[in-house]
Design a protein around this motif. Structure first.
Motif, mmCIF file in Angstrom:
data_model
loop_
_atom_site.group_PDB
_atom_site.id
_atom_site.type_symbol
_atom_site.label_atom_id
_atom_site.label_comp_id
_atom_site.label_asym_id
_atom_site.label_seq_id
_atom_site.Cartn_x
_atom_site.Cartn_y
_atom_site.Cartn_z
ATOM 1 N N ASP A 93 -6.706 9.389 17.042
ATOM 2 C CA ASP A 93 -7.750 10.061 16.272
ATOM 3 C C ASP A 93 -7.180 11.107 15.318
ATOM 4 N N LEU A 94 -5.913 10.973 14.950
ATOM 5 C CA LEU A 94 -5.362 11.906 13.964
ATOM 6 C C LEU A 94 -6.216 11.880 12.699
ATOM 7 N N PRO A 95 -6.642 13.038 12.201
ATOM 8 C CA PRO A 95 -7.474 13.039 10.986
ATOM 9 C C PRO A 95 -6.645 12.672 9.762
ATOM 10 N N LEU A 96 -7.125 11.704 9.010
ATOM 11 C CA LEU A 96 -6.366 11.215 7.853
ATOM 12 C C LEU A 96 -6.981 11.634 6.524
ATOM 13 N N GLU A 97 -7.966 12.520 6.576
ATOM 14 C CA GLU A 97 -8.669 12.888 5.341
ATOM 15 C C GLU A 97 -7.748 13.509 4.305
ATOM 16 N N ALA A 98 -6.670 14.160 4.759
ATOM 17 C CA ALA A 98 -5.759 14.815 3.816
ATOM 18 C C ALA A 98 -4.834 13.832 3.118
ATOM 19 N N LEU A 99 -4.818 12.596 3.568
ATOM 20 C CA LEU A 99 -3.956 11.580 2.968
ATOM 21 C C LEU A 99 -4.761 10.731 1.997
ATOM 22 N N ALA A 100 -4.260 10.599 0.794
ATOM 23 C CA ALA A 100 -4.924 9.766 -0.200
ATOM 24 C C ALA A 100 -3.967 8.667 -0.653
ATOM 25 N N PRO A 101 -4.476 7.463 -0.869
ATOM 26 C CA PRO A 101 -3.613 6.417 -1.422
ATOM 27 C C PRO A 101 -2.990 6.872 -2.733
ATOM 28 N N ASP A 102 -1.742 6.464 -2.953
ATOM 29 C CA ASP A 102 -0.990 6.861 -4.141
ATOM 30 C C ASP A 102 -0.748 5.623 -5.000
ATOM 31 N N PRO A 103 -1.525 5.426 -6.068
ATOM 32 C CA PRO A 103 -1.348 4.227 -6.896
ATOM 33 C C PRO A 103 0.056 4.106 -7.486
ATOM 34 N N ALA A 104 0.678 5.242 -7.812
ATOM 35 C CA ALA A 104 2.024 5.192 -8.381
ATOM 36 C C ALA A 104 3.027 4.671 -7.351
ATOM 37 N N LEU A 105 2.889 5.099 -6.109
ATOM 38 C CA LEU A 105 3.788 4.611 -5.064
ATOM 39 C C LEU A 105 3.536 3.134 -4.810
ATOM 40 N N ARG A 106 2.300 2.733 -4.758
ATOM 41 C CA ARG A 106 1.994 1.314 -4.537
ATOM 42 C C ARG A 106 2.625 0.447 -5.631
ATOM 43 N N ALA A 107 2.473 0.878 -6.874
ATOM 44 C CA ALA A 107 3.029 0.112 -7.991
ATOM 45 C C ALA A 107 4.550 0.036 -7.903
ATOM 46 N N ALA A 108 5.179 1.164 -7.549
ATOM 47 C CA ALA A 108 6.640 1.186 -7.447
ATOM 48 C C ALA A 108 7.130 0.289 -6.322
ATOM 49 N N LEU A 109 6.433 0.302 -5.188
ATOM 50 C CA LEU A 109 6.820 -0.557 -4.071
ATOM 51 C C LEU A 109 6.640 -2.032 -4.416
ATOM 52 N N ARG A 110 5.566 -2.363 -5.111
ATOM 53 C CA ARG A 110 5.296 -3.769 -5.452
ATOM 54 C C ARG A 110 6.387 -4.350 -6.328
ATOM 55 N N ARG A 111 7.030 -3.523 -7.135
ATOM 56 C CA ARG A 111 8.072 -4.027 -8.038
ATOM 57 C C ARG A 111 9.368 -4.380 -7.315
ATOM 58 N N LEU A 112 9.523 -3.895 -6.086
ATOM 59 C CA LEU A 112 10.791 -4.109 -5.383
ATOM 60 C C LEU A 112 10.910 -5.559 -4.941
ATOM 61 N N PRO A 113 12.001 -6.234 -5.287
ATOM 62 C CA PRO A 113 12.165 -7.630 -4.901
ATOM 63 C C PRO A 113 12.671 -7.760 -3.467
ATOM 64 N N GLY A 114 12.430 -8.903 -2.861
ATOM 65 C CA GLY A 114 12.916 -9.124 -1.509
ATOM 66 C C GLY A 114 11.939 -8.611 -0.474
ATOM 67 N N ARG A 115 12.484 -8.242 0.685
ATOM 68 C CA ARG A 115 11.657 -7.839 1.821
ATOM 69 C C ARG A 115 11.468 -6.333 1.863
ATOM 70 N N ARG A 116 10.284 -5.913 2.291
ATOM 71 C CA ARG A 116 10.008 -4.502 2.541
ATOM 72 C C ARG A 116 9.573 -4.381 3.999
ATOM 73 N N LEU A 117 10.213 -3.465 4.729
ATOM 74 C CA LEU A 117 9.895 -3.258 6.140
ATOM 75 C C LEU A 117 9.721 -1.776 6.407
ATOM 76 N N VAL A 118 8.870 -1.452 7.355
ATOM 77 C CA VAL A 118 8.744 -0.086 7.850
ATOM 78 C C VAL A 118 9.578 0.030 9.122
ATOM 79 N N PHE A 119 10.378 1.103 9.200
ATOM 80 C CA PHE A 119 11.218 1.380 10.376
ATOM 81 C C PHE A 119 10.837 2.761 10.866
ATOM 82 N N THR A 120 10.066 2.814 11.953
ATOM 83 C CA THR A 120 9.483 4.076 12.392
ATOM 84 C C THR A 120 9.695 4.313 13.874
ATOM 85 N N ASN A 121 9.787 5.576 14.243
ATOM 86 C CA ASN A 121 9.820 5.956 15.656
ATOM 87 C C ASN A 121 8.422 6.045 16.266
#
Length: 225
Positions: A93-121
């Motif tokens: 139930d962590l409140p996520l209201e302070a986080l907003a989608p970032d269109p610039a980050l989404r666009a930059a990530l989409r341009r990356l070729p190959g695989r994209r993975l999240v590596f998280t603890n």
């Protein structure tokens, strides 16, 4: 070499990269959101309730385990027999209201070729919830989470070995982005390009800097024409 990178650098060549690894918390969204502080307080409360310590002592123990094991949960499992599912439930139930989608980050990530993975603890449920909220879930092939690593967290080299084996990763063709410098060290030792994300000041110039991840990717990777 100054690797702060306020502008594109001819010394950084990302065009041979075919695997892009990203930490989640404070990497795919900014530290300034305050979500990390809320999560940290939840952990302190959990430690206090479990151990009977007051808030100050619980916070000290929490940070000691984080420093010693790379993750407070790892210390809680080792020394207190904590069930990781019970531990992770407090983040549902962590409140996520302070986080907003970032269109610039989404666009930059989409341009990356190959695989994209999240590596998280973090755990898978937390990762999936945040990626959906940030409108980034469809950009990633998979999430390598703490259970995927058999509860061995970054910065353990074993966590990286398990990631590499599970996804047939070639470190020489991989870039890894994380907001914690010590987490980058095992990746650099494997031969990955390593990028320290966010406002933290590095202790050396071994890693590239990305005070703003979207800007870093936009400035330093262009699709071949």
């Amino acid at each position: 070499m100054n690797r702060r990178l306020a502008k594109p650098s001819p010394d950084l060549d990302l065009h041979d990269i075919d695997t892009w690894l990203f930490d989640l918390d404070n990497t795919l969204y900014p530290l300034e959101s305050g979500l990390a502080a809320v999560a940290s307080q939840k952990i302190t409360d959990f430690v206090a309730e479990l151990t009977g310590l007051d808030q100050r002592a619980a916070h000290i123990l929490q940070k000691r385990y984080l420093n010693d094991y790379g993750l407070t949960l790892a210390g809680m499992m080792r020394h207190h027999g904590v069930d990781p599912d019970v531990y992770h439930a407090m983040f549902a139930d962590l409140p996520l209201e302070a986080l907003a989608p970032d269109p610039a980050l989404r666009a930059a990530l989409r341009r990356l070729p190959g695989r994209r993975l999240v590596f998280t603890n973090a755990d898978l449920a937390h990762a999936e919830r945040l990626l959906a909220h940030l409108e980034l879930a469809d950009l990633f092939e998979t999430v390598f989470h703490i259970a995927s690593a058999a509860f061995t967290p970054k910065p353990s080299p074993l966590a990286f070995a398990r990631l590499v084996a599970a996804h047939a990763i070639d470190p020489a063709r991989t870039a890894f982005f994380d907001d914690v410098e010590v987490n980058l060290e095992p990746a650099a030792a494997l031969g990955m390009v390593t990028v320290l994300v966010g406002p933290a000041e590095p202790t050396s110039d071994r890693h590239w800097r990305a005070p703003d991840l979207a800007a870093f990717l936009a400035q330093n990777f262009r699709e071949p024409r």
